[in-house]
Design a protein around this motif. Structure first.
Motif, PDB file in Angstrom:
ATOM      1  N   GLN A  59      38.774  39.582  39.856  1.00  0.00           N
ATOM      2  CA  GLN A  59      38.140  39.069  41.076  1.00  0.00           C
ATOM      3  C   GLN A  59      37.154  40.087  41.636  1.00  0.00           C
ATOM      4  O   GLN A  59      36.047  39.723  42.080  1.00  0.00           O
ATOM      5  N   ALA A  60      37.532  41.350  41.602  1.00  0.00           N
ATOM      6  CA  ALA A  60      36.634  42.396  42.100  1.00  0.00           C
ATOM      7  C   ALA A  60      35.387  42.508  41.227  1.00  0.00           C
ATOM      8  O   ALA A  60      34.282  42.763  41.729  1.00  0.00           O
ATOM      9  N   ALA A  61      35.550  42.327  39.931  1.00  0.00           N
ATOM     10  CA  ALA A  61      34.422  42.485  39.012  1.00  0.00           C
ATOM     11  C   ALA A  61      33.466  41.298  39.043  1.00  0.00           C
ATOM     12  O   ALA A  61      32.251  41.479  38.946  1.00  0.00           O
ATOM     13  N   PHE A  62      34.011  40.086  39.184  1.00  0.00           N
ATOM     14  CA  PHE A  62      33.176  38.887  39.046  1.00  0.00           C
ATOM     15  C   PHE A  62      32.907  38.165  40.365  1.00  0.00           C
ATOM     16  O   PHE A  62      32.164  37.181  40.398  1.00  0.00           O
ATOM     17  N   ASN A  63      33.525  38.634  41.464  1.00  0.00           N
ATOM     18  CA  ASN A  63      33.260  38.071  42.791  1.00  0.00           C
ATOM     19  C   ASN A  63      33.524  36.568  42.852  1.00  0.00           C
ATOM     20  O   ASN A  63      32.780  35.810  43.475  1.00  0.00           O
ATOM     21  N   GLN A  64      34.570  36.132  42.158  1.00  0.00           N
ATOM     22  CA  GLN A  64      35.055  34.767  42.220  1.00  0.00           C
ATOM     23  C   GLN A  64      36.585  34.821  42.320  1.00  0.00           C
ATOM     24  O   GLN A  64      37.214  35.780  41.881  1.00  0.00           O
ATOM     25  N   PRO A  65      37.214  33.776  42.887  1.00  0.00           N
ATOM     26  CA  PRO A  65      38.679  33.778  42.971  1.00  0.00           C
ATOM     27  C   PRO A  65      39.329  33.680  41.586  1.00  0.00           C
ATOM     28  O   PRO A  65      38.890  32.884  40.748  1.00  0.00           O
ATOM     29  N   PHE A  66      40.331  34.485  41.356  1.00  0.00           N
ATOM     30  CA  PHE A  66      41.179  34.380  40.162  1.00  0.00           C
ATOM     31  C   PHE A  66      42.592  34.106  40.681  1.00  0.00           C
ATOM     32  O   PHE A  66      43.217  34.986  41.278  1.00  0.00           O
ATOM     33  N   VAL A  67      43.051  32.893  40.477  1.00  0.00           N
ATOM     34  CA  VAL A  67      44.262  32.388  41.122  1.00  0.00           C
ATOM     35  C   VAL A  67      45.420  32.378  40.127  1.00  0.00           C
ATOM     36  O   VAL A  67      45.320  31.797  39.045  1.00  0.00           O
ATOM     37  N   VAL A  68      46.541  33.010  40.510  1.00  0.00           N
ATOM     38  CA  VAL A  68      47.732  33.049  39.664  1.00  0.00           C
ATOM     39  C   VAL A  68      48.585  31.815  39.940  1.00  0.00           C
ATOM     40  O   VAL A  68      48.906  31.518  41.089  1.00  0.00           O
ATOM     41  N   GLU A  69      48.955  31.096  38.879  1.00  0.00           N
ATOM     42  CA  GLU A  69      49.822  29.917  38.989  1.00  0.00           C
ATOM     43  C   GLU A  69      51.038  30.107  38.083  1.00  0.00           C
ATOM     44  O   GLU A  69      50.886  30.342  36.886  1.00  0.00           O
ATOM     45  N   ASN A  70      52.222  29.990  38.648  1.00  0.00           N
ATOM     46  CA  ASN A  70      53.453  30.109  37.869  1.00  0.00           C
ATOM     47  C   ASN A  70      53.910  28.731  37.403  1.00  0.00           C
ATOM     48  O   ASN A  70      54.056  27.812  38.216  1.00  0.00           O
ATOM     49  N   LYS A  71      54.110  28.596  36.100  1.00  0.00           N
ATOM     50  CA  LYS A  71      54.587  27.331  35.524  1.00  0.00           C
ATOM     51  C   LYS A  71      55.778  27.625  34.607  1.00  0.00           C
ATOM     52  O   LYS A  71      55.670  27.584  33.387  1.00  0.00           O
ATOM     53  N   PRO A  72      56.947  27.939  35.195  1.00  0.00           N
ATOM     54  CA  PRO A  72      58.104  28.268  34.360  1.00  0.00           C
ATOM     55  C   PRO A  72      58.683  27.029  33.678  1.00  0.00           C
ATOM     56  O   PRO A  72      58.495  25.901  34.144  1.00  0.00           O
ATOM     57  N   GLY A  73      59.379  27.272  32.584  1.00  0.00           N
ATOM     58  CA  GLY A  73      60.061  26.186  31.891  1.00  0.00           C
ATOM     59  C   GLY A  73      59.991  26.325  30.389  1.00  0.00           C
ATOM     60  O   GLY A  73      59.040  26.899  29.845  1.00  0.00           O
ATOM     61  N   ALA A  74      61.021  25.815  29.705  1.00  0.00           N
ATOM     62  CA  ALA A  74      61.078  25.771  28.245  1.00  0.00           C
ATOM     63  C   ALA A  74      60.885  27.150  27.620  1.00  0.00           C
ATOM     64  O   ALA A  74      60.143  27.303  26.652  1.00  0.00           O
TER      65      ALA A  74
END
Length: 324
Positions: A59-74
């Motif tokens: 995000q700091a390098a590209f000045n766009q949001p980088f959003v973490v999404e957790n998808k647990p399972g299997a």
């Protein structure tokens, strides 16, 4: 007729050139909006921690949001499959782990290939696992654990989150000819919390997940799963040197994109991540966590993964291990 064919050919060529030009522009302009980093396990574990560290650097390098999404399972395969089927445009990335990428396909029925369906970007870190027990369990060494498990077959349970935190226990059972029961959790952090609470008696956990509880005395460290002792904790023996010769495994976390993602985008991401993780302060922080940073090009990371796949495929075939 010939003029019509020639005109059609020129039009097709122009259209192809236009597409190529647009693709080049897309690669150059990436990212133009938010990028998602998909994590296969619940928040709090090593994958989640590395995802957030990586997202902050990108995000700091590209000045766009980088959003973490957790998808647990299997056992991590749910999120891995999701990213494998995502559009290869650089806007959906996977924080992949060793087991979902290299091991699971040999013990579960999956709808993806851990390497062929991905474009490896960067190895984020490696991390040993620690065999840790609740303090009420009357064991202090690997030999004690083996003796206890043999005395009380099927009574000793260990918490894991699928992947290596489970498979380390399965390999331990196979190598020591003991009968222990795996109790599944949706992430490394919940599995460790269960061990701290006494809901399970022991766990094979990522170093960073379990170390604070060991330091506080809420868990007792028995041994480390790596082939060699960890330099930051040299007094902790390996399982191999503690009576289980040949035992050795390390976890790792990597950044991957869907197969077909433009190489220019892959290279842009890789360069930023490798530089950020190997800055002296960050490197020291990660090593203190038990997660020394990786430093591989996309090509090197692909070769590394191919070797891991070959190793686990051979072991599963030789041992006949099955994971319920």
């Amino acid at each position: 007729m010939k003029k019509s064919l020639r005109a059609a050919g020129l039009a097709a060529a122009a259209w192809t050139a236009c597409i190529a030009s647009a693709q080049a522009a897309d690669d150059t302009d990436w990212p133009r909006h938010a990028v998602r980093l998909i994590v296969p396990y619940a928040p709090g574990g090593i994958a989640d921690q590395m995802a957030r560290i990586t997202a902050e650097a990108l995000q700091a390098a590209f000045n766009q949001p980088f959003v973490v999404e957790n998808k647990p399972g299997a056992s991590g395969s749910l999120a891995t499959s999701y990213v494998a089927k995502s559009k290869p445009d650089g806007y959906t990335l996977l924080v992949g782990l060793a087991a979902p990428q290299t091991l699971n396909q040999f013990i579960y029925k999956l709808d993806y290939h851990g390497l062929n369906d991905f474009a490896p970007v960067a190895l984020l870190n490696t991390n040993p696992l620690i065999l840790a027990v609740h303090p009420t369990l009357p064991v202090k060494t690997v030999g004690d654990v083996i003796a206890y498990a043999r005395k009380y077959p099927g009574k000793l349970n260990f918490g894991g989150a699928g992947g290596l935190t489970q498979f380390a226990g399965e390999v331990f059972k196979y190598d020591t000819k003991t009968d222990m029961v795996h109790v599944p959790y949706r992430g490394g952090a919940p599995a460790v919390a269960a061990a701290v609470a006494g809901d399970v008696q022991m766990t094979f956990a990522n170093y960073s997940d379990v170390q604070p509880w060991i330091e506080s005395g809420r868990l007792r460290a028995i041994a480390i799963t790596s082939p060699k002792r960890y330099p930051r904790n040299p007094d902790l023996p390996t399982i191999a040197e503690s009576g289980v010769p040949g035992f050795g495994m390390d976890g790792w976390t990597g950044l991957l994109a869907p197969a077909g993602t433009p190489p220019a985008i892959v290279r842009k991401i890789s360069a930023v991540v490798r530089k950020a993780l190997n800055e002296p302060a960050m490197k020291d922080k990660l090593e203190a966590m038990g997660s020394p940073p990786g430093d591989m090009s996309p090509e090197e990371f692909r070769t590394f993964m191919a070797g891991e796949i070959k190793r686990w495929q051979g072991f599963v075939a030789e041992s006949g291990i099955k994971v319920e």
